[in-house]
Motif scaffolding. Structure first.
Motif, PDB file in Angstrom:
ATOM      1  N   ALA A 187     -48.661 -28.663  19.345  1.00 27.60           N
ATOM      2  CA  ALA A 187     -48.569 -27.947  20.616  1.00 27.60           C
ATOM      3  C   ALA A 187     -49.320 -26.620  20.549  1.00 27.60           C
ATOM      4  CB  ALA A 187     -47.106 -27.715  20.975  1.00 27.60           C
ATOM      5  N   ARG A 188     -49.222 -25.920  19.430  1.00 22.07           N
ATOM      6  CA  ARG A 188     -49.914 -24.633  19.296  1.00 22.07           C
ATOM      7  C   ARG A 188     -51.441 -24.818  19.283  1.00 22.07           C
ATOM      8  NH1 ARG A 188     -46.563 -20.299  17.335  1.00 22.07           N
ATOM      9  NH2 ARG A 188     -44.441 -21.013  16.899  1.00 22.07           N
ATOM     10  N   VAL A 189     -51.897 -25.848  18.589  1.00 23.64           N
ATOM     11  CA  VAL A 189     -53.337 -26.105  18.558  1.00 23.64           C
ATOM     12  C   VAL A 189     -53.825 -26.561  19.928  1.00 23.64           C
ATOM     13  CG1 VAL A 189     -55.160 -27.476  17.495  1.00 23.64           C
ATOM     14  CG2 VAL A 189     -53.277 -26.625  16.089  1.00 23.64           C
ATOM     15  N   ALA A 190     -53.025 -27.386  20.613  1.00 23.45           N
ATOM     16  CA  ALA A 190     -53.406 -27.818  21.966  1.00 23.45           C
ATOM     17  C   ALA A 190     -53.501 -26.620  22.907  1.00 23.45           C
ATOM     18  CB  ALA A 190     -52.398 -28.839  22.488  1.00 23.45           C
ATOM     19  N   ASP A 191     -52.616 -25.640  22.760  1.00 21.25           N
ATOM     20  CA  ASP A 191     -52.717 -24.407  23.557  1.00 21.25           C
ATOM     21  C   ASP A 191     -54.060 -23.725  23.326  1.00 21.25           C
ATOM     22  OD1 ASP A 191     -50.172 -24.685  24.620  1.00 21.25           O
ATOM     23  OD2 ASP A 191     -49.223 -23.360  23.155  1.00 21.25           O
ATOM     24  N   LEU A 245     -56.403 -21.291  12.029  1.00 17.65           N
ATOM     25  CA  LEU A 245     -55.595 -20.224  11.428  1.00 17.65           C
ATOM     26  C   LEU A 245     -54.408 -19.942  12.341  1.00 17.65           C
ATOM     27  CD1 LEU A 245     -58.468 -17.758  10.433  1.00 17.65           C
ATOM     28  CD2 LEU A 245     -57.583 -19.698   9.130  1.00 17.65           C
ATOM     29  N   THR A 246     -53.472 -19.137  11.840  1.00 17.26           N
ATOM     30  CA  THR A 246     -52.304 -18.766  12.644  1.00 17.26           C
ATOM     31  C   THR A 246     -52.124 -17.261  12.609  1.00 17.26           C
ATOM     32  OG1 THR A 246     -51.218 -20.867  12.081  1.00 17.26           O
ATOM     33  CG2 THR A 246     -49.845 -19.129  13.025  1.00 17.26           C
ATOM     34  N   ARG A 247     -52.083 -16.656  13.780  1.00 15.04           N
ATOM     35  CA  ARG A 247     -51.810 -15.211  13.849  1.00 15.04           C
ATOM     36  C   ARG A 247     -50.362 -14.935  13.455  1.00 15.04           C
ATOM     37  NH1 ARG A 247     -55.674 -12.103  16.158  1.00 15.04           N
ATOM     38  NH2 ARG A 247     -57.223 -13.135  17.496  1.00 15.04           N
ATOM     39  N   GLU A 248     -50.106 -13.683  13.068  1.00 14.32           N
ATOM     40  CA  GLU A 248     -48.737 -13.294  12.737  1.00 14.32           C
ATOM     41  C   GLU A 248     -47.814 -13.443  13.937  1.00 14.32           C
ATOM     42  OE1 GLU A 248     -49.199  -9.341  11.267  1.00 14.32           O
ATOM     43  OE2 GLU A 248     -49.786  -9.986   9.238  1.00 14.32           O
ATOM     44  N   SER A 249     -48.367 -13.363  15.149  1.00 18.13           N
ATOM     45  CA  SER A 249     -47.573 -13.539  16.368  1.00 18.13           C
ATOM     46  C   SER A 249     -47.369 -15.007  16.728  1.00 18.13           C
ATOM     47  CB  SER A 249     -48.261 -12.815  17.535  1.00 18.13           C
ATOM     48  OG  SER A 249     -49.621 -13.194  17.648  1.00 18.13           O
ATOM     49  N   GLY A 250     -47.967 -15.925  15.967  1.00 19.39           N
ATOM     50  CA  GLY A 250     -47.694 -17.344  16.142  1.00 19.39           C
ATOM     51  C   GLY A 250     -48.789 -18.174  16.778  1.00 19.39           C
ATOM     52  N   GLU A 310     -63.413 -10.290  13.768  1.00 13.85           N
ATOM     53  CA  GLU A 310     -62.059  -9.956  13.326  1.00 13.85           C
ATOM     54  C   GLU A 310     -61.615 -10.896  12.212  1.00 13.85           C
ATOM     55  OE1 GLU A 310     -57.533 -10.234  15.271  1.00 13.85           O
ATOM     56  OE2 GLU A 310     -59.308 -10.984  16.345  1.00 13.85           O
ATOM     57  N   ARG A 311     -60.955 -10.349  11.217  1.00  7.59           N
ATOM     58  CA  ARG A 311     -60.369 -11.174  10.165  1.00  7.59           C
ATOM     59  C   ARG A 311     -58.912 -11.476  10.520  1.00  7.59           C
ATOM     60  NH1 ARG A 311     -60.226 -10.256   3.555  1.00  7.59           N
ATOM     61  NH2 ARG A 311     -59.356 -12.319   3.082  1.00  7.59           N
ATOM     62  N   ILE A 312     -58.581 -12.754  10.663  1.00 10.66           N
ATOM     63  CA  ILE A 312     -57.224 -13.170  11.001  1.00 10.66           C
ATOM     64  C   ILE A 312     -56.382 -13.156   9.732  1.00 10.66           C
ATOM     65  CG2 ILE A 312     -55.810 -14.963  12.079  1.00 10.66           C
ATOM     66  CD1 ILE A 312     -57.904 -13.684  13.929  1.00 10.66           C
ATOM     67  N   ALA A 313     -55.232 -12.505   9.794  1.00 12.57           N
ATOM     68  CA  ALA A 313     -54.410 -12.328   8.597  1.00 12.57           C
ATOM     69  C   ALA A 313     -53.785 -13.629   8.110  1.00 12.57           C
ATOM     70  CB  ALA A 313     -53.314 -11.299   8.880  1.00 12.57           C
ATOM     71  N   GLY A 314     -53.447 -14.526   9.037  1.00 16.59           N
ATOM     72  CA  GLY A 314     -52.735 -15.737   8.652  1.00 16.59           C
ATOM     73  C   GLY A 314     -53.610 -16.738   7.921  1.00 16.59           C
ATOM     74  N   ALA A 315     -52.952 -17.656   7.210  1.00 17.17           N
ATOM     75  CA  ALA A 315     -53.656 -18.695   6.464  1.00 17.17           C
ATOM     76  C   ALA A 315     -54.058 -19.844   7.385  1.00 17.17           C
ATOM     77  CB  ALA A 315     -52.775 -19.220   5.334  1.00 17.17           C
ATOM     78  N   SER A 316     -54.961 -20.688   6.913  1.00 19.78           N
ATOM     79  CA  SER A 316     -55.340 -21.882   7.665  1.00 19.78           C
ATOM     80  C   SER A 316     -54.289 -22.967   7.445  1.00 19.78           C
ATOM     81  CB  SER A 316     -56.717 -22.388   7.214  1.00 19.78           C
ATOM     82  OG  SER A 316     -56.605 -23.097   5.987  1.00 19.78           O
ATOM     83  N   LEU A 317     -54.460 -24.079   8.139  1.00 18.61           N
ATOM     84  CA  LEU A 317     -53.544 -25.210   7.976  1.00 18.61           C
ATOM     85  C   LEU A 317     -53.896 -26.068   6.766  1.00 18.61           C
ATOM     86  CD1 LEU A 317     -53.100 -26.503  11.656  1.00 18.61           C
ATOM     87  CD2 LEU A 317     -51.739 -24.816  10.411  1.00 18.61           C
ATOM     88  N   LEU A 318     -54.999 -25.754   6.078  1.00 22.74           N
ATOM     89  CA  LEU A 318     -55.440 -26.591   4.968  1.00 22.74           C
ATOM     90  C   LEU A 318     -54.402 -26.738   3.858  1.00 22.74           C
ATOM     91  CD1 LEU A 318     -57.764 -28.294   3.912  1.00 22.74           C
ATOM     92  CD2 LEU A 318     -58.704 -26.232   2.830  1.00 22.74           C
ATOM     93  N   PRO A 319     -53.680 -25.681   3.460  1.00 17.90           N
ATOM     94  CA  PRO A 319     -52.683 -25.861   2.398  1.00 17.90           C
ATOM     95  C   PRO A 319     -51.592 -26.881   2.732  1.00 17.90           C
ATOM     96  CG  PRO A 319     -53.164 -23.535   2.698  1.00 17.90           C
ATOM     97  CD  PRO A 319     -53.824 -24.251   3.825  1.00 17.90           C
TER      98      PRO A 319
END
Length: 472
Positions: free
Chosen positions: A119-123, A144-149, A93-102
């Motif tokens: 907290a999100r990464v720890a989850d 990466l981050t999904r559109e749902s967070g 699957e291609r995740i739509a959101g960008a990575s944290l690199l920027p």
């Protein structure tokens, strides 16, 4: 015969190759489509041309074995794979959101943003660890981050799955990883410790908070080993407004010994979401690195050299759950005591468990609420004091218990929301004696037991008898 490079427009096993998305050190990513799959997809192809690093092939084999075993919102969905006999590939699957690199271009980040990301990464790490996986390459470009967070971890070529052969360990003697984020035990060849990922996350939080990497970016093994005996500058030395609780969390993640870090990613996420409950130690007050004498001792004295052990991620989590107890203060002293006895029995069998003591300060649906009680005391603070008094006979060390007053109209909904947001593993709560109102409207314990995302123990007590715990 496997190709060194694909070309746009060609077809492999029904997948039509689109544009090249990324070319990394070990693999390339291509957009692909397929008539049988309607989700956005990427094809990952290892770099196998003459002169390429042989680790690229081995890590690709690892990812082909690992990705189909993973599930949930924190990983890309596996679609298909091709073997090395014709053309090795991995479609996901291609995740739509960008990575944290920027975000690296915007450092340092606001404290609240650092805690939210952490907290999100720890989850996500907690979800992977529960599936017997240690990622071992946690860094901004692999998140990466999904559109749902939800945070999504990618690139499992260096990962270790407890139920699969570890080809990286079997075929290579030097540690593989990304230098700024590698945990000390990873540097020393231990690839099965889930808290290695917590060290990496701590290094990332340090970077996001200060704009500086805690141990630099060493390119030689000798430089990597320096983190075994040399502590980083405290974040506050580089950023004066770094709060005590955040420095405590970051430096705890960066401890050399895994057992001195948070027991689990879930407990780390809990601290990041509940900063007022973080137990502060000498780490929170540090203003500078340790002196030369202590550093010399750690480096050269045999009694101070760290030793590491191998572990199974899922087993580590099972030994350190987050237990929440919902205490209805002052309602029924017999039930309060029964609840405390039951919690004590549970914690005695789980020495790594963390206890979250909850009380719900009920709010009115329509009428205005007052913050003070009849004696002029702040209701919220008074409940916190009473919760601490309730837990005191348990004799728990500082930091093992946290205390939370939830202000809500619906007590059951508040307890359920706290459990969902904070990854609670087990809820313990009392059930009051029956009444007409409860028969008509239902009880809080019944609602929690029926809808909780985790195990629930409901405690009932009768005067003159011991507690009776009913798993729900």
């Amino acid at each position: 015969m496997a190709q060194a490079r694909l070309t746009e427009g060609e077809e492999i096993d029904g997948f039509r190759i689109g544009a090249a998305v990324h070319v990394g050190g070990m693999a390339a990513l291509w957009e692909v489509t397929h008539p049988d799959h309607d989700l956005p997809m990427l094809m990952k192809v290892p770099r196998i041309a003459e002169g390429e690093d042989p680790a690229a092939i081995v890590s690709f084999e690892m990812e082909q074995m690992i990705l189909p075993r993973l599930s949930g919102p924190h990983v890309p969905r596996f679609v298909a794979a091709g073997g090395f006999d014709v053309q090795p590939y991995l479609v996901m699957e291609r995740i739509a959101g960008a990575s944290l690199l920027p975000l690296v271009e915007k450092l340092p980040l606001p404290v609240e943003r650092v805690a939210e990301i952490g907290a999100r990464v720890a989850d996500a790490l907690d979800a992977l660890h529960r599936q017997h996986l240690v990622h071992l390459d946690v860094k901004p470009s692999n998140i990466l981050t999904r559109e749902s967070g939800e945070a999504v971890l990618i690139d499992f070529g260096l990962s270790r799955h407890a139920q699969l052969p570890d080809l990286m360990e079997e075929e290579f003697r030097l540690p593989y990883g990304t230098a700024p984020y590698m945990a000390p035990e990873q540097v020393m060849g231990i690839r099965s410790e889930p808290r290695s990922d917590l060290f990496a996350l701590g290094a990332m939080l340090y970077f996001f908070t200060t704009g500086t990497r805690p141990h630099g970016d060493p390119q030689r093994l000798s430089g990597l080993k320096r983190r075994l005996w040399r502590d980083p500058q405290p974040p506050r030395k580089l950023r004066r407004d770094c709060p005590d609780w955040l420095q405590e969390i970051i430096l705890r993640c960066l401890e050399v010994l895994p057992e001195r870090r948070h027991p689990t990613a879930a407990q780390l996420a809990y601290d990041l979401r509940n900063p007022d409950s973080v137990a502060l130690t000498a780490r929170a007050r540090k203003e500078s690195q340790d002196g030369w004498a202590r550093t010399f001792q750690r480096r050269f004295h045999p009694d101070h050299r760290p030793s590491f052990r191998r572990a199974d991620p899922a087993e580590e989590i099972d030994a350190a759950p987050i237990v929440a107890v919902a205490v209805d203060l002052g309602a029924d002293r017999v039930l309060e005591e029964a609840l405390r006895v039951t919690v004590g029995h549970i914690l005695a069998t789980l020495p790594g468990a963390r206890l979250a003591c909850l009380n719900v300060l009920r709010q009115n649906r329509i009428a205005l609420d007052t913050t003070l009680d009849e004696e002029g005391r702040n209701k919220h603070l008074q409940r916190l004091v009473e919760l601490r008094h309730w837990a005191q006979p348990l004799g728990l060390p500082e930091g093992r218990a946290t205390f939370h007053v939830l202000e809500a109209v619906n007590p059951a909904a508040a307890i359920l929301e706290h459990a969902r947001v904070n990854g609670i593993d087990h809820i313990v709560m009392g059930a009051r004696t029956n009444s007409l109102r409860r028969k008509v409207l239902g009880s809080v314990s019944a609602e929690v037991a029926s809808e909780a995302p985790c195990s629930v123990t409901v405690v009932r007590a009768r005067p003159g008898a011991g507690p009776r715990a009913d798993p729900a």
